[in-house]
Write an enzyme that holds these catalytic residues in place. Structure first.
Site, PDB file in Angstrom:
ATOM      1  N   ASN A  81       0.799  -1.225   0.000  1.00  0.00           N
ATOM      2  CA  ASN A  81       0.000   0.000   0.000  1.00  0.00           C
ATOM      3  C   ASN A  81       0.836   1.282   0.000  1.00  0.00           C
ATOM      4  O   ASN A  81       0.326   2.343  -0.370  1.00  0.00           O
ATOM      5  CB  ASN A  81      -0.916   0.002   1.228  1.00  0.00           C
ATOM      6  N   TYR A 146       1.980  10.167 -11.850  1.00  0.00           N
ATOM      7  CA  TYR A 146       1.242   9.280 -10.952  1.00  0.00           C
ATOM      8  C   TYR A 146       0.536   8.176 -11.744  1.00  0.00           C
ATOM      9  O   TYR A 146       0.607   6.991 -11.389  1.00  0.00           O
ATOM     10  CB  TYR A 146       0.229  10.099 -10.155  1.00  0.00           C
ATOM     11  N   ALA A 179      -9.830   9.317  -3.071  1.00  0.00           N
ATOM     12  CA  ALA A 179     -10.196   8.914  -1.712  1.00  0.00           C
ATOM     13  C   ALA A 179      -9.925  10.038  -0.720  1.00  0.00           C
ATOM     14  O   ALA A 179      -9.075  10.906  -0.941  1.00  0.00           O
ATOM     15  CB  ALA A 179      -9.430   7.662  -1.305  1.00  0.00           C
TER      16      ALA A 179
END
Length: 252
Positions: A81, A146, A179
């Site tokens: 993660n 990204y 998010a």
């Protein structure tokens, strides 16, 4: 499904905050023993085994994985993660920044998986879940670097799934939309009009809000669970419909 991870040991990189902390809490609530690997473990829950580690340093990663196995005697699940964000088009970041972000977001996952594989091969319920992004499949403005790293994560996930299927190791990834994380909060705080920027990010997702860290954690838990033994080589999108839905404008 409390108890589905009973007896299993999981490592969550970047697990001290944001989505990683939510994943750590969810796996623990379902019975797993969870270790957090992070550069800064000060925010990690006191209920978990926290190890300082830098995913850009192979020696650091290997030492951290071995410390987890020494503590728990096994390793069954790896949640890759840890990651960093990046803004701008292709001309907005120098080579050094491209190398830095790829080193964290892609090669960092390689280092962790590489260190963990000898232990995962001994597990009856081995799983790797990589945190990818909807940016791997959707073209977003000002996210060239990204998006490139997350496209690489998606390809890496599928290749690893093929390589390790017959060893009993499942590999999947989760693709969150935008998010509600500390990184997004920092982006919003630096905007000229944070409220307007947040509204724009929310409107970009068809369900009209940011994805919660808990929703991503639920998806990760599904992919990591021994109940999902036939799920491998897939990406689970948690984006409020951003990737696949094209709604008509709401009527007044």
């Amino acid at each position: 499904m409390s108890g589905e991870f009973d007896g299993l040991v999981a490592v969550v990189t970047g697990g001290a905050s944001g989505i990683g902390a939510a994943i750590t809490a969810e796996l623990g609530a379902r019975g797993g023993s969870v270790a957090v690997l992070d550069r800064d473990v000060s925010g990690a829950s006191s209920d978990v085994f926290a190890v300082v580690a830098d995913v850009t340093d192979d020696e650091s990663v290997r030492a951290a994985i071995e410390s987890v196995v020494a503590r728990f005697g096994r390793l069954d699940i790896v949640i890759n993660n840890a990651g960093v964000g990046a803004q701008g088009g292709v001309e907005d970041n120098a080579d050094a920044e491209w190398h830095r972000v790829f080193d964290v977001n892609v090669v960092g996952m390689v280092r962790v998986a590489r260190a963990a594989l000898p232990h995962l091969r001994e597990s009856p319920a081995a799983a790797i879940v990589n945190t990818c992004s909807v940016a791997a499949n959707v073209g977003l403005p000002q996210r060239a670097l990204y998006s490139a790293t997350k496209g690489a994560v998606l390809g890496l996930t599928r290749a690893m799934a093929a390589d390790h299927l017959r060893e009993g190791i499942r590999v999947n990834c989760v693709n969150p939309g935008t998010a509600d994380t500390p990184w997004v909060a920092r982006l919003l705080s630096s905007a000229a009009d944070p409220a307007a920027e947040r509204a724009a990010l929310e409107a970009r997702q068809p369900h009209g809000r940011l994805v919660s860290a808990a929703e991503v954690a639920d998806a990760v838990a599904y992919l990591a669970s021994p109940r999902s033994r036939s799920t491998t080589g897939t990406s689970l999108t948690v984006d409020g419909g951003m990737e696949s839905l094209r709604l008509r404008p709401a009527e007044d």
